[in-house]
Design a protein around this motif. Structure first.
Motif, PDB file in Angstrom:
ATOM      1  N   LYS A 260     -27.800 102.660  31.679  1.00  0.00           N
ATOM      2  CA  LYS A 260     -27.739 101.332  30.826  1.00  0.00           C
ATOM      3  C   LYS A 260     -27.698 100.078  31.889  1.00  0.00           C
ATOM      4  CE  LYS A 260     -24.290 102.368  28.465  1.00  0.00           C
ATOM      5  NZ  LYS A 260     -22.970 102.733  28.059  1.00  0.00           N
TER       6      LYS A 260
ATOM      7  N   TYR B 120     -25.421  98.567  18.422  1.00  0.00           N
ATOM      8  CA  TYR B 120     -25.106  99.193  19.628  1.00  0.00           C
ATOM      9  C   TYR B 120     -23.703  99.010  20.000  1.00  0.00           C
ATOM     10  CZ  TYR B 120     -24.996  99.557  24.822  1.00  0.00           C
ATOM     11  OH  TYR B 120     -24.563 100.051  26.121  1.00  0.00           O
TER      12      TYR B 120
ATOM     13  N   ASP C 286     -20.755  98.648  23.033  1.00  0.00           N
ATOM     14  CA  ASP C 286     -20.471  99.061  24.262  1.00  0.00           C
ATOM     15  C   ASP C 286     -19.204  98.205  25.030  1.00  0.00           C
ATOM     16  OD1 ASP C 286     -22.720 100.193  27.002  1.00  0.00           O
ATOM     17  OD2 ASP C 286     -20.693  99.180  27.349  1.00  0.00           O
TER      18      ASP C 286
ATOM     19  N   HIS D  20     -24.462  95.046  29.209  1.00  0.00           N
ATOM     20  CA  HIS D  20     -25.158  96.035  28.268  1.00  0.00           C
ATOM     21  C   HIS D  20     -25.246  95.437  26.839  1.00  0.00           C
ATOM     22  CE1 HIS D  20     -23.538  99.261  30.926  1.00  0.00           C
ATOM     23  NE2 HIS D  20     -24.602  98.756  31.504  1.00  0.00           N
TER      24      HIS D  20
END
Length: 86
Positions: free
Chosen positions: A24, A46, A48, A53
């Motif tokens: 990533k 998502y 993270d 990212h």
């Protein structure tokens, strides 16, 4: 996210860059998730711990949640905004 928290159990799919062998924030990783799930970018969340990212994810139109290790309750609270139930 720590697998021992069993957060993955609340999702239809979980893609981990270490398992997909894609670093990533390579766009290929995010596109793989969209293609493999047959979901729209807006249906993907998502998670993270790296703001770079998260920003890359947002630029592609995916939902993103910043996660600080050990802050599972805060993560769950953020995911509830996307109607994820625990």
């Amino acid at each position: 996210v720590d697998k021992s928290e069993k957060l993955y159990d609340n999702f239809n799919f979980a893609f981990l860059s270490c398992e997909e062998k894609i670093k990533k924030p390579d766009e290929k990783f995010f596109n793989l998730a969209v293609k493999a799930t047959d979901a729209t970018p807006q249906e993907i969340i998502y998670i993270d711990n790296n703001i770079i990212h998260i920003d890359a994810t947002n630029a592609l139109g995916l939902n993103a949640v910043l996660y600080e290790f050990g802050e599972v309750d805060i993560l769950k609270q953020a995911l509830r905004k996307f109607e994820v139930r625990f």
